[in-house]
Design a protein around this motif. Structure first.
Motif, PDB file in Angstrom:
ATOM      1  N   LEU A 116       0.843  -1.202   0.000  1.00 44.40           N
ATOM      2  CA  LEU A 116       0.000   0.000   0.000  1.00 44.40           C
ATOM      3  C   LEU A 116       0.878   1.251   0.000  1.00 44.40           C
ATOM      4  O   LEU A 116       0.626   2.194  -0.760  1.00 44.40           O
ATOM      5  CB  LEU A 116      -0.932  -0.004   1.222  1.00 44.40           C
ATOM      6  CG  LEU A 116      -1.884   1.183   1.320  1.00 44.40           C
ATOM      7  CD1 LEU A 116      -2.897   1.169   0.162  1.00 44.40           C
ATOM      8  CD2 LEU A 116      -2.638   1.198   2.651  1.00 44.40           C
ATOM      9  N   TYR A 117       1.904   1.263   0.817  1.00 51.10           N
ATOM     10  CA  TYR A 117       2.820   2.409   0.861  1.00 51.10           C
ATOM     11  C   TYR A 117       3.384   2.673  -0.539  1.00 51.10           C
ATOM     12  O   TYR A 117       3.398   3.809  -1.015  1.00 51.10           O
ATOM     13  CB  TYR A 117       3.988   2.127   1.809  1.00 51.10           C
ATOM     14  CG  TYR A 117       3.806   2.610   3.245  1.00 51.10           C
ATOM     15  CD1 TYR A 117       4.135   3.913   3.613  1.00 51.10           C
ATOM     16  CD2 TYR A 117       3.353   1.760   4.245  1.00 51.10           C
ATOM     17  CE1 TYR A 117       4.014   4.352   4.930  1.00 51.10           C
ATOM     18  CE2 TYR A 117       3.221   2.190   5.574  1.00 51.10           C
ATOM     19  CZ  TYR A 117       3.557   3.491   5.906  1.00 51.10           C
ATOM     20  OH  TYR A 117       3.433   3.932   7.207  1.00 51.10           O
ATOM     21  N   LEU A 118       3.870   1.622  -1.185  1.00 51.10           N
ATOM     22  CA  LEU A 118       4.537   1.817  -2.481  1.00 51.10           C
ATOM     23  C   LEU A 118       3.526   2.185  -3.567  1.00 51.10           C
ATOM     24  O   LEU A 118       3.784   3.068  -4.396  1.00 51.10           O
ATOM     25  CB  LEU A 118       5.330   0.563  -2.873  1.00 51.10           C
ATOM     26  CG  LEU A 118       6.478   0.208  -1.919  1.00 51.10           C
ATOM     27  CD1 LEU A 118       7.192  -1.050  -2.380  1.00 51.10           C
ATOM     28  CD2 LEU A 118       7.473   1.356  -1.776  1.00 51.10           C
ATOM     29  N   ALA A 119       2.374   1.544  -3.555  1.00 51.39           N
ATOM     30  CA  ALA A 119       1.350   1.836  -4.573  1.00 51.39           C
ATOM     31  C   ALA A 119       0.856   3.273  -4.434  1.00 51.39           C
ATOM     32  O   ALA A 119       0.589   3.952  -5.438  1.00 51.39           O
ATOM     33  CB  ALA A 119       0.190   0.850  -4.452  1.00 51.39           C
ATOM     34  N   CYS A 120       0.743   3.762  -3.215  1.00 50.74           N
ATOM     35  CA  CYS A 120       0.298   5.144  -2.990  1.00 50.74           C
ATOM     36  C   CYS A 120       1.224   6.142  -3.680  1.00 50.74           C
ATOM     37  O   CYS A 120       0.784   7.169  -4.198  1.00 50.74           O
ATOM     38  CB  CYS A 120       0.236   5.448  -1.495  1.00 50.74           C
ATOM     39  SG  CYS A 120      -1.301   4.921  -0.727  1.00 50.74           S
ATOM     40  N   GLU A 121       2.512   5.815  -3.683  1.00 54.99           N
ATOM     41  CA  GLU A 121       3.478   6.730  -4.302  1.00 54.99           C
ATOM     42  C   GLU A 121       3.186   6.948  -5.790  1.00 54.99           C
ATOM     43  O   GLU A 121       3.533   7.981  -6.350  1.00 54.99           O
ATOM     44  CB  GLU A 121       4.910   6.199  -4.130  1.00 54.99           C
ATOM     45  CG  GLU A 121       5.394   6.183  -2.686  1.00 54.99           C
ATOM     46  CD  GLU A 121       5.509   7.580  -2.074  1.00 54.99           C
ATOM     47  OE1 GLU A 121       5.870   8.529  -2.786  1.00 54.99           O
ATOM     48  OE2 GLU A 121       5.207   7.706  -0.866  1.00 54.99           O
ATOM     49  N   ALA A 122       2.593   5.980  -6.435  1.00 57.56           N
ATOM     50  CA  ALA A 122       2.334   6.065  -7.879  1.00 57.56           C
ATOM     51  C   ALA A 122       1.092   6.882  -8.218  1.00 57.56           C
ATOM     52  O   ALA A 122       0.842   7.182  -9.388  1.00 57.56           O
ATOM     53  CB  ALA A 122       2.211   4.662  -8.473  1.00 57.56           C
ATOM     54  N   ILE A 123       0.276   7.226  -7.217  1.00 60.63           N
ATOM     55  CA  ILE A 123      -0.971   7.957  -7.513  1.00 60.63           C
ATOM     56  C   ILE A 123      -1.079   9.229  -6.657  1.00 60.63           C
ATOM     57  O   ILE A 123      -2.190   9.664  -6.344  1.00 60.63           O
ATOM     58  CB  ILE A 123      -2.219   7.050  -7.326  1.00 60.63           C
ATOM     59  CG1 ILE A 123      -2.248   6.413  -5.921  1.00 60.63           C
ATOM     60  CG2 ILE A 123      -2.281   5.971  -8.408  1.00 60.63           C
ATOM     61  CD1 ILE A 123      -3.578   5.731  -5.603  1.00 60.63           C
ATOM     62  N   SER A 124       0.051   9.786  -6.309  1.00 64.90           N
ATOM     63  CA  SER A 124       0.088  11.007  -5.483  1.00 64.90           C
ATOM     64  C   SER A 124      -0.764  10.883  -4.227  1.00 64.90           C
ATOM     65  O   SER A 124      -1.520  11.790  -3.859  1.00 64.90           O
ATOM     66  CB  SER A 124      -0.393  12.223  -6.289  1.00 64.90           C
ATOM     67  OG  SER A 124       0.380  12.378  -7.428  1.00 64.90           O
ATOM     68  N   CYS A 125      -0.674   9.739  -3.625  1.00 66.30           N
ATOM     69  CA  CYS A 125      -1.353   9.521  -2.354  1.00 66.30           C
ATOM     70  C   CYS A 125      -0.312   9.242  -1.282  1.00 66.30           C
ATOM     71  O   CYS A 125       0.830   8.887  -1.577  1.00 66.30           O
ATOM     72  CB  CYS A 125      -2.292   8.315  -2.434  1.00 66.30           C
ATOM     73  SG  CYS A 125      -3.904   8.696  -3.136  1.00 66.30           S
ATOM     74  N   GLY A 126      -0.725   9.399  -0.063  1.00 67.93           N
ATOM     75  CA  GLY A 126       0.131   9.046   1.056  1.00 67.93           C
ATOM     76  C   GLY A 126      -0.626   8.107   1.965  1.00 67.93           C
ATOM     77  O   GLY A 126      -1.866   8.047   1.935  1.00 67.93           O
ATOM     78  N   THR A 127       0.132   7.380   2.765  1.00 60.00           N
ATOM     79  CA  THR A 127      -0.506   6.486   3.726  1.00 60.00           C
ATOM     80  C   THR A 127       0.289   6.482   5.021  1.00 60.00           C
ATOM     81  O   THR A 127       1.471   6.837   5.035  1.00 60.00           O
ATOM     82  CB  THR A 127      -0.652   5.052   3.163  1.00 60.00           C
ATOM     83  OG1 THR A 127      -1.441   4.277   4.069  1.00 60.00           O
ATOM     84  CG2 THR A 127       0.681   4.354   2.966  1.00 60.00           C
ATOM     85  N   CYS A 128      -0.373   6.082   6.083  1.00 60.01           N
ATOM     86  CA  CYS A 128       0.323   5.900   7.353  1.00 60.01           C
ATOM     87  C   CYS A 128      -0.235   4.658   8.040  1.00 60.01           C
ATOM     88  O   CYS A 128      -1.456   4.538   8.237  1.00 60.01           O
ATOM     89  CB  CYS A 128       0.135   7.120   8.256  1.00 60.01           C
ATOM     90  SG  CYS A 128       1.000   6.919   9.829  1.00 60.01           S
ATOM     91  N   ALA A 129       0.663   3.747   8.352  1.00 60.26           N
ATOM     92  CA  ALA A 129       0.275   2.523   9.069  1.00 60.26           C
ATOM     93  C   ALA A 129      -0.150   2.880  10.484  1.00 60.26           C
ATOM     94  O   ALA A 129       0.405   3.794  11.089  1.00 60.26           O
ATOM     95  CB  ALA A 129       1.459   1.566   9.116  1.00 60.26           C
ATOM     96  N   ILE A 130      -1.115   2.151  10.985  1.00 66.29           N
ATOM     97  CA  ILE A 130      -1.563   2.352  12.369  1.00 66.29           C
ATOM     98  C   ILE A 130      -1.711   0.988  13.048  1.00 66.29           C
ATOM     99  O   ILE A 130      -2.480   0.144  12.572  1.00 66.29           O
ATOM    100  CB  ILE A 130      -2.912   3.111  12.420  1.00 66.29           C
ATOM    101  CG1 ILE A 130      -2.726   4.533  11.881  1.00 66.29           C
ATOM    102  CG2 ILE A 130      -3.477   3.136  13.831  1.00 66.29           C
ATOM    103  CD1 ILE A 130      -3.976   5.386  11.933  1.00 66.29           C
ATOM    104  N   ALA A 131      -0.940   0.797  14.112  1.00 67.98           N
ATOM    105  CA  ALA A 131      -1.097  -0.443  14.880  1.00 67.98           C
ATOM    106  C   ALA A 131      -1.513  -0.155  16.323  1.00 67.98           C
ATOM    107  O   ALA A 131      -1.668  -1.074  17.114  1.00 67.98           O
ATOM    108  CB  ALA A 131       0.192  -1.251  14.855  1.00 67.98           C
TER     109      ALA A 131
END
Ligand SMILES: Cc1cc2nc3c(=O)[nH]c(=O)nc-3n(C[C@H](O)[C@H](O)[C@H](O)COP(=O)(O)O)c2cc1C
Length: 253
Positions: free
Chosen positions: A207-222
């Protein structure tokens, strides 16, 4: 810290347990049919077709090394919606089916111990073009979204469930992965649990890497309140429970 207790908890990270499992007694070796690849759903459930690989328009061709280099946890998002092809891409990248072998086995875009794939993907959608806000579930075999439910003040409840971390209340989409441990226990018995946790890491990294390809960001939450979030997702917390969360939104690259 109590050393004995530490050693006891550290053992979860080791594979010592394998020596204690009698694999001839696992359900797989006793001839029990494998559990379904995805959670069943009723025929009258509302399902939304996702876009397939050949019709994605918003996916840029960034190099893998660029995606890896730029990847970071992003917690601030623009007030913009994701397009359905972008969401389709993220779901494919995290749990998409590469090849179905039979009713109980399918290869996906992520690895899984014994190809057991013990996770389901729920989405809390706030801002995706053409979709009402609510909780959905990804159906990897159909490459569809299943509408689960909508809930009053969901953003507020989700923020409370993640110990008041604010991002899920604002992110366009929050991915919430649940574990269905029996899928792994069927093959590995008591040696199932560490590999489920490892599998969740693989999924979120995609998800982190795929987000980079669509100008999105993500943050994992545990960090979240287990019982609160399981209840919020309307699951019993025994056969299925939340294991990992990640917020997704548009970002300025
Ligand atoms: C297993 C795991 C759990 C995490 N949980 C949280 C969390 O609950 N809240 C949060 O804001 N960030 C969380 N993060 C993100 C980390 O804080 C972040 O990866 C770390 O600070 C390094 O930053 P980077 O991802 O930008 O390299 C988590 C990351 C991992 C891998």
């Amino acid at each position: 810290m109590n050393d004995l207790l530490l050693q006891q908890y550290r053992s979860f990270l080791k594979d010592t347990i394998r020596k204690t499992v009698d694999f001839s007694k696992t359900d797989q070796n006793l001839g029990v049919a494998p559990p379904p690849i995805e959670k069943p759903f009723s025929n009258d459930a509302v399902r939304i077709d996702l876009l397939k690989e050949d019709s994605w328009k918003n996916i840029s061709a960034i190099s893998l090394s660029e995606a890896i280099k730029n990847r970071k946890s992003r917690r601030t998002f623009l007030d913009r919606s994701l397009k359905l092809d972008e969401l389709s891409f993220l779901l494919w990248a995290t749990q998409g089916i590469r090849h179905q072998i039979d009713q109980g086995h399918a290869y996906r875009t992520v690895p899984s111990a014994g190809c057991r794939h013990a996770l389901e993907t729920y989405l809390y959608i706030l801002k995706v073009e053409g979709l009402d806000s609510g909780v959905y579930r990804y159906l990897p075999l159909e490459h569809q979204l299943l509408f689960e439910f909508s809930e009053e003040r969901m953003s507020e409840k989700l923020v409370k469930a993640v110990l008041r971390q604010p991002y899920p209340g604002k992110a366009a989409v929050t991915f919430i992965w649940t574990a269905l441990p029996y899928r792994m226990e069927w093959r590995y018995g008591l040696a199932a649990h560490k590999v489920i946790a490892i599998e969740a890491g693989h999924v979120c990294q995609n998800l982190y890497l795929a987000c980079e390809a669509i100008s999105c960001g993500t943050c994992a939450i545990a960090a979240y309140d287990q019982e609160t979030i399981d209840k919020l997702l309307r699951m019993n917390g025994l056969d299925e429970f939340v294991i990992y969360i990640a917020t997704v939104g548009k970002v300025k690259m």
